[in-house]
Design a protein around this motif. Structure first.
Motif, PDB file in Angstrom:
ATOM      1  N   GLN A 103      49.801-107.067  32.674  1.00 29.49           N
ATOM      2  CA  GLN A 103      49.561-108.497  32.867  1.00 29.49           C
ATOM      3  C   GLN A 103      48.281-108.736  33.656  1.00 29.49           C
ATOM      4  O   GLN A 103      47.534-109.671  33.367  1.00 29.49           O
ATOM      5  CB  GLN A 103      50.758-109.140  33.553  1.00 29.49           C
ATOM      6  CG  GLN A 103      51.979-109.221  32.657  1.00 29.49           C
ATOM      7  CD  GLN A 103      53.042-110.153  33.188  1.00 29.49           C
ATOM      8  OE1 GLN A 103      52.872-110.807  34.210  1.00 29.49           O
ATOM      9  NE2 GLN A 103      54.160-110.208  32.482  1.00 29.49           N
ATOM     10  N   THR A 150      59.324-116.098  25.174  1.00 30.21           N
ATOM     11  CA  THR A 150      59.692-115.126  26.201  1.00 30.21           C
ATOM     12  C   THR A 150      58.719-115.140  27.379  1.00 30.21           C
ATOM     13  O   THR A 150      58.847-114.342  28.283  1.00 30.21           O
ATOM     14  CB  THR A 150      59.742-113.697  25.603  1.00 30.21           C
ATOM     15  OG1 THR A 150      58.446-113.364  25.089  1.00 30.21           O
ATOM     16  CG2 THR A 150      60.768-113.613  24.491  1.00 30.21           C
ATOM     17  N   SER A 151      57.749-116.043  27.344  1.00 25.70           N
ATOM     18  CA  SER A 151      56.805-116.189  28.448  1.00 25.70           C
ATOM     19  C   SER A 151      56.225-117.593  28.397  1.00 25.70           C
ATOM     20  O   SER A 151      56.389-118.315  27.400  1.00 25.70           O
ATOM     21  CB  SER A 151      55.686-115.153  28.346  1.00 25.70           C
ATOM     22  OG  SER A 151      54.919-115.357  27.170  1.00 25.70           O
ATOM     23  N   ASN A 169      56.050-111.831  37.466  1.00 23.17           N
ATOM     24  CA  ASN A 169      56.015-111.534  36.040  1.00 23.17           C
ATOM     25  C   ASN A 169      55.964-112.852  35.292  1.00 23.17           C
ATOM     26  O   ASN A 169      56.786-113.736  35.532  1.00 23.17           O
ATOM     27  CB  ASN A 169      57.261-110.736  35.639  1.00 23.17           C
ATOM     28  CG  ASN A 169      57.159-110.133  34.250  1.00 23.17           C
ATOM     29  OD1 ASN A 169      56.381-110.592  33.420  1.00 23.17           O
ATOM     30  ND2 ASN A 169      57.950-109.106  34.002  1.00 23.17           N
ATOM     31  N   GLU A 170      55.004-113.005  34.398  1.00 23.56           N
ATOM     32  CA  GLU A 170      54.867-114.242  33.631  1.00 23.56           C
ATOM     33  C   GLU A 170      55.850-114.322  32.477  1.00 23.56           C
ATOM     34  O   GLU A 170      55.936-115.346  31.807  1.00 23.56           O
ATOM     35  CB  GLU A 170      53.440-114.360  33.091  1.00 23.56           C
ATOM     36  CG  GLU A 170      52.415-114.752  34.129  1.00 23.56           C
ATOM     37  CD  GLU A 170      52.609-116.165  34.637  1.00 23.56           C
ATOM     38  OE1 GLU A 170      52.691-117.099  33.817  1.00 23.56           O
ATOM     39  OE2 GLU A 170      52.698-116.331  35.867  1.00 23.56           O
ATOM     40  N   SER A 171      56.599-113.268  32.219  1.00 18.56           N
ATOM     41  CA  SER A 171      57.588-113.286  31.150  1.00 18.56           C
ATOM     42  C   SER A 171      58.963-113.587  31.734  1.00 18.56           C
ATOM     43  O   SER A 171      59.138-113.702  32.956  1.00 18.56           O
ATOM     44  CB  SER A 171      57.622-111.940  30.414  1.00 18.56           C
ATOM     45  OG  SER A 171      58.357-111.007  31.167  1.00 18.56           O
ATOM     46  N   THR A 172      59.938-113.713  30.864  1.00 19.84           N
ATOM     47  CA  THR A 172      61.315-113.974  31.290  1.00 19.84           C
ATOM     48  C   THR A 172      62.102-112.685  31.488  1.00 19.84           C
ATOM     49  O   THR A 172      63.324-112.728  31.621  1.00 19.84           O
ATOM     50  CB  THR A 172      62.034-114.855  30.248  1.00 19.84           C
ATOM     51  OG1 THR A 172      61.982-114.198  28.970  1.00 19.84           O
ATOM     52  CG2 THR A 172      61.374-116.215  30.134  1.00 19.84           C
TER      53      THR A 172
END
Length: 374
Positions: free
Chosen positions: A144, A275-276, A20-23
């Motif tokens: 994504q 957040t990313s 996942n590229e987000s946090t």
């Protein structure tokens, strides 16, 4: 962002890595589904359970579109008596919707393969994001993956930069120079006398360094960044434009160990937490990069040199930054303002009255501050 320790139980007696590229936190569980509907996926998502699609790829896209429609229908407009609260509520709503959408996933097989009926070849798009493929399957949010595919197409096509007379090619994870007004300001500002060496701090795609080299005639430029994707991107763009000998790229935080006649920086414009990875080009927590650039500029300028700060006042209109904040920063950094250029943005969001933050975007102005050491 890939955390190799995020192994997700799939309900089929094994575990797979979750990328996942987000946090966002990974799901607590993943269930394989061949056919389902948006309501079921969202119900599972709210219980932190991912639905891994095993059916027709185009049907999966339809389910994702239906999820977005339901979430959009339930969203609220950000306008509020407390403008800062409206912005933070908008961001929280975005994060919540993104987390739910990312609970519809697909399994990427060895060699970046996607074994679903009517699925496209995603190998090139994933190679753009992750580099060389390995033999370990992993789970990836469908939303994504579609973003990666779109970014890959844009990367190949490139963004036409009229001021440059060429294109800039930007992969996923690097900010794309779609907002042309700040490039126009760079072209309009008069260069310092005998400008032989310039720094481009936080170069990103390399577009500002390319403009300084090709159109402004600066013979030697050092561009810096800490994002490995940005460094790779900038080097490729400068080589494609035939400017690799004129522009050197260094992987350092802010300033190289030298002085320059001109230092340019277009930092993230909003003091909020990203957040990313891609949002790091938009959000600067505590205005750390902005203040780091201003506080270090004077020590890296040659006599008579200038520092150019390119920044929007959107943060002021969102009440994220006080109107006097920049002038106080200039004072603290021992910098004098010798000129200010400004323009109104013409990008899509600025003109969209339906945008949740339109109440602030309609007032936005982009500035180029010409600064000299006291």
């Amino acid at each position: 962002m890939l955390d190799k320790y995020d192994l997700i139980s799939t309900g089929r007696h094994d575990e797979l890595p979750w990328r996942n590229e987000s946090t966002q936190k990974p799901p607590k569980q993943a269930l394989f589904v061949h056919e389902t509907n948006a309501d079921t996926v969202l119900k599972n998502a709210r219980e932190h359970i991912a639905s891994v699609w095993r059916g027709d790829f185009h049907n999966a896209k339809q389910v994702l579109a239906a999820m977005k429609k339901r979430l959009h229908k339930n969203s609220t407009r950000a306008a509020d008596a407390d403008i800062q609260a409206a912005f933070h509520r908008h961001r929280m709503q975005q994060a919540q919707q993104s987390r739910l959408l990312n609970m519809l996933a697909v399994e990427i097989g060895a060699g970046f393969t996607l074994d679903l009926p009517r699925a496209p070849d995603v190998r090139a798009a994933l190679n753009d994001v992750y580099g060389q493929a390995n033999d370990t399957p992993f789970l990836l949010p469908l939303n994504q993956l579609l973003g990666f595919i779109g970014a890959h197409e844009w990367h190949k096509k490139g963004v036409d930069i009229p001021a440059l007379g060429g294109k800039i090619h930007v992969p996923f994870g690097v900010f794309s120079p779609l907002r042309g007004e700040y490039l126009d300001l760079l072209m309009q500002a008069p260069l310092p006398e005998s400008c032989q060496h310039a720094f481009d701090i936080g170069t990103g795609s390399g577009v500002l360094a390319a403009l300084l080299a090709r159109r402004r005639g600066v013979p030697h430029i050092t561009a810096t960044d800490t994002n490995p994707r940005a460094i790779t991107c900038a080097r490729a763009n400068l080589q494609r434009l035939g400017l690799e000998k004129q522009v050197q790229i260094e992987a350092v935080d802010l300033f190289p160990a030298a002085r320059a006649d001109l230092i340019v920086c277009n930092p993230p414009w909003l003091p909020a937490k990203p957040t990313s990875a891609i949002e790091a080009a938009l959000y600067d927590p505590g205005s750390a990069m902005l203040q780091g650039f201003l506080n270090g500029a004077a020590a890296h300028l040659n006599p008579g040199g200038e520092a150019w700060l390119i920044i929007s006042d959107l943060a002021e209109h969102l009440h994220l930054r006080a109107p006097e904040f920049l002038s106080q920063c200039f004072q603290t950094a021992s910098l004098n303002v010798i000129d200010i250029l400004h323009t109104k943005p013409q990008h899509q969001k600025a003109l969209n009255t339906a945008d949740p933050l339109a109440f602030a975007r309609t007032q936005e102005t982009t500035y180029l501050y010409r600064l000299r050491a006291k």
